[in-house]
Scaffold this active site. Structure first.
Site, PDB file in Angstrom:
ATOM      1  N   THR A  25      -1.208  -0.632  -3.720  1.00 32.64           N
ATOM      2  CA  THR A  25      -0.807   0.016  -4.966  1.00 32.64           C
ATOM      3  C   THR A  25      -1.815  -0.241  -6.083  1.00 32.64           C
ATOM      4  O   THR A  25      -2.651  -1.144  -5.999  1.00 32.64           O
ATOM      5  CB  THR A  25       0.568  -0.502  -5.429  1.00 32.64           C
ATOM      6  OG1 THR A  25       0.438  -1.899  -5.763  1.00 32.64           O
ATOM      7  CG2 THR A  25       1.617  -0.330  -4.347  1.00 32.64           C
ATOM      8  N   GLY A  45       0.976  25.255 -19.012  1.00 25.77           N
ATOM      9  CA  GLY A  45       2.276  25.458 -19.635  1.00 25.77           C
ATOM     10  C   GLY A  45       3.357  25.720 -18.602  1.00 25.77           C
ATOM     11  O   GLY A  45       3.422  25.055 -17.565  1.00 25.77           O
ATOM     12  N   ALA A 104       8.301  -4.381   4.219  1.00 27.29           N
ATOM     13  CA  ALA A 104       6.950  -4.923   4.051  1.00 27.29           C
ATOM     14  C   ALA A 104       5.952  -3.782   3.938  1.00 27.29           C
ATOM     15  O   ALA A 104       5.846  -2.952   4.832  1.00 27.29           O
ATOM     16  CB  ALA A 104       6.580  -5.817   5.231  1.00 27.29           C
ATOM     17  N   GLU A 145      -2.487   2.461   0.668  1.00 27.03           N
ATOM     18  CA  GLU A 145      -3.652   1.583   0.863  1.00 27.03           C
ATOM     19  C   GLU A 145      -3.772   0.535  -0.248  1.00 27.03           C
ATOM     20  O   GLU A 145      -4.864   0.196  -0.692  1.00 27.03           O
ATOM     21  CB  GLU A 145      -4.963   2.390   0.953  1.00 27.03           C
ATOM     22  CG  GLU A 145      -4.918   3.644   1.778  1.00 27.03           C
ATOM     23  CD  GLU A 145      -4.401   3.444   3.191  1.00 27.03           C
ATOM     24  OE1 GLU A 145      -4.181   2.301   3.607  1.00 27.03           O
ATOM     25  OE2 GLU A 145      -4.182   4.449   3.879  1.00 27.03           O
TER      26      GLU A 145
END
Length: 386
Positions: free
Chosen positions: A359, A333, A126, A357
């Protein structure tokens, strides 16, 4: 009671350059937060920047706190996370919902750096949806008994106390203060993270941990609607400024390199392709800053729109941070592809901000619902545009 110190950007910059930046590499490579860094953040008042004076705080407002977060976040995401946890998640939860005794016990201790808190919400199964929590509590005479496992808890391995979110047999969610040292509570560090390596992330196990009734935060059933929602909202605000910090740092890195690197007899930055990358990044950083400032202004005004504007700022700024870090690597680079380079570290840190916090996908849903409920044409007008 502390003396209120006004926000001073130059003072913070000096502090960041002398204390936080030197610790950033150690946090990232060694996976720990130096105790002296924690002590310095506390002694300068930054761990309690938004706390009232009576608890040792500086009483800074939302915008001042946001700018502090950006300054620290530019130098070290792990140090910024410490700030977010202590002020936005743990601190705000205690300030809003703690009893007088709870506030007096923990807020001054956080301010002085004597005690650190952790917000124990996420579990192995969860994260984004707290309704799926499996950690439970039950009342036993004058105590509560907590059982379950929390995971991905920032500073969980060194915290002195935890705000633990749990459910009863009927699904009623509540929040509890659980001190380290209580029988049945144990923590296990989680390593090998792509970023936030100095935040002592841990799994927290609670095996029939007994806490007294007075450790209940707010009231029974207020764990989600009050404590979690408030903590995550304040956390998102801090993360929005943190993402802006990474984007700004990436812009500074690529611009400095483009001015110093010579190619074909001139500065790399004068090539059209590099100039285009920098131009896009400048635009995105300015837009992210405007959103963060708007969210802060609305929060100070206690405007009800602050909640959604904070979500918008967090969503946009975190996307901007990832793209800015990618663009910094592109400009540098091969130098940007090296493990341990600043640009490489910024990319790893930026990606985490799209997850914590809430997605980016969760923010999209919230913002989409807001858009559908707020914008559009009246039904009689639609035919004019079809």
């Amino acid at each position: 009671m502390s003396a209120i110190r006004p926000y001073d950007a130059k003072e913070i910059t000096r502090f960041v350059d002398s204390v936080i930046r030197p610790a950033a590499v150690l946090c990232d490579e060694e996976g720990l937060m130096p105790p002296e860094t924690i002590a310095s953040l506390a002694s300068n008042g930054y761990l309690s920047a938004t706390f009232p004076r009576q608890y040792g705080g500086l009483e800074w407002d939302a915008l001042e706190y946001g700018m502090l977060t950006e300054q620290i976040g530019k130098a070290c995401s792990s140090a910024r996370t410490l700030l977010t946890i202590q002020t936005s998640l743990v601190g705000e939860s205690l300030l809003r919902f703690g009893s007088s005794q709870q506030k007096e016990q923990w807020l001054p201790a956080i301010a002085k750096g004597k005690s650190l808190g952790a917000f124990a919400l996420s579990e192995p199964g969860a994260g984004t949806n707290p309704q799926e929590l499996t950690t439970t509590y039950r009342l036993n005479q004058d105590s509560y008994i907590l059982t379950g496992v929390k995971k991905w808890i920032s500073f969980g391995d060194i915290a002195d106390f935890f705000i633990v979110i749990a459910k009863d047999a009927n699904g009623k969610m509540s929040a509890f203060i659980v001190e380290r040292g209580r029988k049945g509570l144990s923590t296990c560090p989680i390593g090998n993270m792509i970023g936030a390596r100095g935040t002592h992330i841990a799994e927290v196990r609670l095996e029939d941990v007994v806490v007294p009734k007075e450790n209940l935060l707010a009231k029974e059933g207020a764990g989600f609607s009050y404590v979690v929602n408030t903590a995550l909202d304040h956390g998102r605000y801090s993360v929005a400024w943190s993402a802006l910090a990474i984007a700004q740092e990436a812009l500074d890195v690529m611009s400095a390199y483009a001015k110093e690197r010579k190619q074909l007899g001139g500065e790399l930055g004068q090539t059209p392709s590099v100039k285009a990358i920098i131009g896009d990044t400048v635009t995105q950083v300015h837009a992210a800053r405007a959103l963060c400032l708007r969210a802060g202004q609305l929060r100070q005004a206690r405007d009800e729109q602050a909640l959604i504007e904070t979500a918008i700022a967090k969503y946009f700024a975190s996307k901007t941070a990832v793209q800015a870090a990618l663009d910094a690597i592109q400009v540098l680079g091969a130098n940007g592809c090296r493990s341990g380079s600043t640009a490489e570290r910024l990319l790893r840190e930026a990606k985490i901000l799209e997850i914590i916090e809430g997605t980016s996908q969760v923010q999209q849903q919230l913002i989409g619902d807001f858009g559908l409920n707020t914008y559009g044409l009246e039904s009689q007008q639609i035919s004019q545009y079809c």
